[in-house]
Write a protein that holds these residues in place. Structure first.
Motif, short mmCIF file in Angstrom:
data_model
loop_
_atom_site.label_atom_id
_atom_site.label_comp_id
_atom_site.label_asym_id
_atom_site.label_seq_id
_atom_site.Cartn_x
_atom_site.Cartn_y
_atom_site.Cartn_z
N SER A 113 0.72 -1.02 -0.04
CA SER A 113 0.04 0.04 -0.13
C SER A 113 0.78 1.35 -0.01
CB SER A 113 -0.81 0.01 1.15
OG SER A 113 -1.79 1.03 1.12
N GLU A 114 1.75 1.25 0.98
CA GLU A 114 2.59 2.46 0.98
C GLU A 114 3.56 2.67 -0.37
OE1 GLU A 114 2.81 4.78 3.34
OE2 GLU A 114 1.48 3.87 4.54
N ALA A 115 3.95 1.50 -0.99
CA ALA A 115 4.89 1.66 -2.09
C ALA A 115 4.09 2.18 -3.08
CB ALA A 115 5.67 0.36 -2.32
N VAL A 116 2.98 1.41 -3.52
CA VAL A 116 2.08 1.87 -4.60
C VAL A 116 1.52 3.42 -4.62
CG1 VAL A 116 -0.14 1.38 -5.79
CG2 VAL A 116 1.50 -0.48 -5.20
N GLU B 198 15.22 13.14 -6.23
CA GLU B 198 16.32 13.77 -6.27
C GLU B 198 17.22 13.00 -5.14
OE1 GLU B 198 16.86 17.88 -6.61
OE2 GLU B 198 14.99 17.86 -7.66
N ASN B 199 17.05 12.95 -4.16
CA ASN B 199 17.79 12.70 -3.01
C ASN B 199 17.20 11.71 -2.13
OD1 ASN B 199 19.08 12.73 -0.63
ND2 ASN B 199 19.88 14.88 -0.38
N ILE B 200 17.53 10.32 -2.50
CA ILE B 200 17.00 9.30 -1.73
C ILE B 200 17.25 9.09 -0.22
CG2 ILE B 200 17.15 6.71 -1.60
CD1 ILE B 200 17.84 6.63 -4.67
N GLU B 201 18.45 9.42 0.29
CA GLU B 201 18.61 9.60 1.82
C GLU B 201 17.63 10.71 2.12
OE1 GLU B 201 20.09 7.58 3.72
OE2 GLU B 201 20.49 6.22 1.56
N LYS B 202 17.60 11.82 1.69
CA LYS B 202 16.44 12.92 2.35
C LYS B 202 15.21 12.29 2.07
CE LYS B 202 15.79 17.93 1.92
NZ LYS B 202 16.17 19.23 1.02
N ALA B 203 14.88 11.58 1.04
CA ALA B 203 13.30 11.03 0.87
C ALA B 203 13.01 9.95 1.99
CB ALA B 203 13.28 10.46 -0.53
N TYR C 123 9.72 13.61 5.92
CA TYR C 123 10.05 14.60 4.93
C TYR C 123 9.33 14.02 3.76
CZ TYR C 123 12.43 16.40 0.85
OH TYR C 123 12.61 17.07 -0.33
N SER C 124 8.49 14.95 3.15
CA SER C 124 7.91 14.87 1.90
C SER C 124 7.87 16.08 0.92
CB SER C 124 6.52 14.59 2.18
OG SER C 124 5.44 14.45 1.29
N THR C 125 7.90 15.94 -0.40
CA THR C 125 8.02 17.05 -1.27
C THR C 125 6.32 17.17 -1.52
OG1 THR C 125 7.46 15.14 -3.03
CG2 THR C 125 9.71 16.12 -2.74
N HIS D 45 -0.29 12.32 6.52
CA HIS D 45 0.68 11.07 6.86
C HIS D 45 1.74 11.48 5.75
CE1 HIS D 45 -2.37 9.26 9.03
NE2 HIS D 45 -3.24 9.27 8.03
N ALA D 46 2.00 12.67 5.07
CA ALA D 46 3.16 12.62 4.36
C ALA D 46 4.29 12.52 4.81
CB ALA D 46 3.16 14.21 3.73
N GLY D 47 5.16 11.82 4.12
CA GLY D 47 6.63 11.54 4.69
C GLY D 47 6.91 10.41 5.54
N MET D 48 5.83 9.41 5.67
CA MET D 48 6.24 8.17 6.84
C MET D 48 6.31 6.82 5.75
SD MET D 48 6.38 9.33 9.56
CE MET D 48 6.50 7.71 10.30
N GLY D 49 6.05 7.06 4.27
CA GLY D 49 5.90 5.78 3.53
C GLY D 49 7.15 5.05 3.50
N PHE D 50 8.46 5.55 3.47
CA PHE D 50 9.67 4.93 3.29
C PHE D 50 9.88 4.21 4.93
CE2 PHE D 50 11.39 7.14 -0.72
CZ PHE D 50 10.69 6.03 -1.25
N THR D 51 9.69 5.22 5.81
CA THR D 51 9.83 4.86 7.25
C THR D 51 9.12 3.58 7.40
OG1 THR D 51 10.21 7.13 7.48
CG2 THR D 51 9.64 5.68 9.60
N ILE D 52 7.90 3.35 7.04
CA ILE D 52 6.81 2.33 7.44
C ILE D 52 7.42 1.25 6.47
CG2 ILE D 52 4.47 1.55 6.93
CD1 ILE D 52 3.78 4.47 7.29
N ILE D 53 7.76 1.32 5.60
CA ILE D 53 8.26 0.24 4.48
C ILE D 53 9.53 -0.38 5.34
CG2 ILE D 53 9.30 -0.64 2.31
CD1 ILE D 53 7.24 1.66 1.12
#
Length: 145
Positions: free
Chosen positions: A45-48, A88-93, A98-100, A106-114
């Motif tokens: 869900s988060e990745a999609v 642009e910056n994977i580490e920042k993402a 952090y979110s663009t 819930h912006a900025g939590m996708g990668f953290t959750i994954i």
């Protein structure tokens, strides 16, 4: 024995439940625990959602591609790919919160959750070519709880 599936669908948030259910159905033969199934559905869900919202800016004319491999020893690899704007910056993402697109709930939590729910997360991204998440998760051996 390696088993694989691949599915692609239009980049619409309405298709996210389809993606989640497709992956869950494919891995069901491994008899995952309820918690593992919930974790895998959440990962997908988060990745999609990231691919649709950030990669394509919700442009439904694009496709999201999911590949799932089941390897021996109850090892699952999930790849979620878009051909959108890239990161642009994977580490920042990967930084929590952090979110663009801060305006999103819930912006900025996708990668953290994954990352929290998987054993490994690799992000491959190129500007204007897209992003591929390679997520690995080993399911518990049901014989050795």
């Amino acid at each position: 024995m390696l088993r694989e599936m691949e599915v692609s669908f239009n980049a619409l948030l309405e298709n996210e439940p389809f993606a989640r259910t497709s992956v869950a159905s494919f891995i069901a033969s491994l008899n995952p625990t309820i918690d593992e199934m919930i974790e895998i559905k959440t990962i997908v869900s988060e990745a999609v959602s990231n691919a649709i919202v950030h990669g394509y800016r919700s442009d439904a004319s694009n496709k999201v591609v999911i590949k799932v491999k089941i390897e021996e020893k109850r090892f699952v690899e999930i790849q979620v790919q878009d051909y959108g704007k890239g990161i642009e910056n994977i580490e920042k993402a990967k930084t929590p919160l952090y979110s663009t697109m801060q305006e999103l709930e819930h912006a900025g939590m996708g990668f953290t959750i994954i990352e929290a729910l998987s054993d490994n997360l690799d992000i491959v991204s190129s500007i204007d070519l897209g992003t591929k998440l390679i997520i690995k998760k080993r399911l518990k051996d049901m014989n050795f709880e």
